[in-house]
Design an enzyme around this catalytic site. Sequence first.
Site, PDB file in Angstrom:
ATOM      1  N   CYS A  85       0.819  -1.218   0.000  1.00 43.33           N
ATOM      2  CA  CYS A  85       0.000   0.000   0.000  1.00 43.33           C
ATOM      3  C   CYS A  85       0.849   1.262   0.000  1.00 43.33           C
ATOM      4  CB  CYS A  85      -0.941  -0.011   1.201  1.00 43.33           C
ATOM      5  SG  CYS A  85      -2.309  -1.173   1.000  1.00 43.33           S
TER       6      CYS A  85
ATOM      7  N   THR B 199     -17.577   9.557   0.548  1.00 43.76           N
ATOM      8  CA  THR B 199     -16.976   9.622   1.888  1.00 43.76           C
ATOM      9  C   THR B 199     -15.637   8.902   1.991  1.00 43.76           C
ATOM     10  OG1 THR B 199     -18.220   7.661   2.585  1.00 43.76           O
ATOM     11  CG2 THR B 199     -19.203   9.822   3.047  1.00 43.76           C
ATOM     12  N   SER B 200     -14.976   8.603   0.880  1.00 39.97           N
ATOM     13  CA  SER B 200     -13.687   7.891   0.903  1.00 39.97           C
ATOM     14  C   SER B 200     -13.805   6.592   1.679  1.00 39.97           C
ATOM     15  CB  SER B 200     -12.599   8.779   1.528  1.00 39.97           C
ATOM     16  OG  SER B 200     -12.443   9.987   0.820  1.00 39.97           O
TER      17      SER B 200
ATOM     18  N   ASP C 159     -14.472   2.327   2.228  1.00 40.71           N
ATOM     19  CA  ASP C 159     -13.645   1.207   1.813  1.00 40.71           C
ATOM     20  C   ASP C 159     -14.189   0.456   0.600  1.00 40.71           C
ATOM     21  OD1 ASP C 159     -11.579   1.250   3.968  1.00 40.71           O
ATOM     22  OD2 ASP C 159     -13.357   1.061   5.217  1.00 40.71           O
TER      23      ASP C 159
ATOM     24  N   ASP D  60      -8.637  -3.944  -4.991  1.00 41.26           N
ATOM     25  CA  ASP D  60      -7.373  -3.467  -4.416  1.00 41.26           C
ATOM     26  C   ASP D  60      -6.229  -4.290  -4.987  1.00 41.26           C
ATOM     27  OD1 ASP D  60      -5.494  -2.161  -2.708  1.00 41.26           O
ATOM     28  OD2 ASP D  60      -7.074  -1.907  -1.228  1.00 41.26           O
TER      29      ASP D  60
ATOM     30  N   ASP E 112     -11.489  -4.913   2.692  1.00 36.95           N
ATOM     31  CA  ASP E 112     -12.466  -3.858   2.434  1.00 36.95           C
ATOM     32  C   ASP E 112     -13.897  -4.347   2.643  1.00 36.95           C
ATOM     33  OD1 ASP E 112     -10.552  -1.978   1.853  1.00 36.95           O
ATOM     34  OD2 ASP E 112     -10.646  -2.258  -0.312  1.00 36.95           O
TER      35      ASP E 112
ATOM     36  N   SER F 226      -5.402 -10.437 -16.786  1.00 38.60           N
ATOM     37  CA  SER F 226      -3.953 -10.268 -16.690  1.00 38.60           C
ATOM     38  C   SER F 226      -3.429  -9.473 -17.872  1.00 38.60           C
ATOM     39  CB  SER F 226      -3.259 -11.636 -16.636  1.00 38.60           C
ATOM     40  OG  SER F 226      -3.558 -12.386 -17.798  1.00 38.60           O
TER      41      SER F 226
END
EC number: 2.7.9.3
Length: 348
Positions: A17, A48-49, A51, A68, A91, A141
């Site tokens: 991250c 609201t940012s 997850d 992610d 998340d 991929s």
Amino acid sequence: MGGSTVRLSTLAHGGGCGCKLDPGVLRGLLADQPMAGPFERLLVGNETSDDAAVWALDDGTCVIATTDFFTPMVDDGFDFGRIAATNAISDIYAMGGKPIMALAILGMPVGKISSEIVAQILKGGASLCAEAGIPVAGGHSIDTPEPIYGLAVIGTCRREEVRRNADARAGDALILTKPLGVGVYSAAIRREALPEGGYDEFIATTTRLNRIGTELARDPNVHALTDVTGFGFLGHGLELARGSDVSVVIEADAVPLLAHAEALARDGFVTGASRRNWAAYGEAVTLPADFSEWRRHLLTDPQTSGGLLVSCAAERAETILSTIRDAGFAQAAIVGRIETGPPVIAVV
């Protein structure tokens, strides 16, 4: 597993991250983007940012969707896959949901690493998904300059069990479920300077599923949840403060740390992301006048597959903390409180 002569961590400009865009840059990029729009069933979008996104179905069930992915922070392909999968699935847990399936996201520098290493990355991710009780049902991929791996994950929950980062209440206590220090450990891994026993500790925390979030969401005394990842403990705490329009007070001495985190931070094993995170907070975060730089770096340290930040009724905090510890999060701790006031963080 998956040993090779190529060090995966050296093929990436920043691992885990820590390779995320810093919060200040991201806020600027999103500022002119349209909100998700007036969709009645979209309970949580990009306002609201939070997850993950949450969509309500007719029967009161909600679908939770997230994605992610990142570049390697370790050299073992199998471990990289496990860490990336744990981080992505988190998340869903952070919204109060239960994951049901995943899709793999894979970018590999063809010709730089062997197919055997790539296979180990995929096996690592699949093994962690199996631990979470979900299949890797497909994926995509591409050929990329740096190795990239992660997941798109789908989960479900009941509408009343959705937990956002925007519902913390004045008077709440704050609980952090995992210790900080993953970023400084990553920096030490990259320089082959992690103390004995440190790698096992690193893998243990980054591959521990945050499934306790599903259980916590069933408790009406738990008001808000978010997971602590690339923006650091203070960065994700600040998102909670802004989303909930409250002030956050953090008791620095109560924040749990990995065993070697303090020593490594004192010796300068910090990431560029830690510095970018601090610069992005601006005046929204205040520290004591005598606060050491190494301590600040740990609070801004980018956490790959970090813990949950839980805002809950203060009178139930000790009971909720016991539940979290009994679920395997031995270092979970009450680290602060929520107060009425502007959306800022004060570290005391």
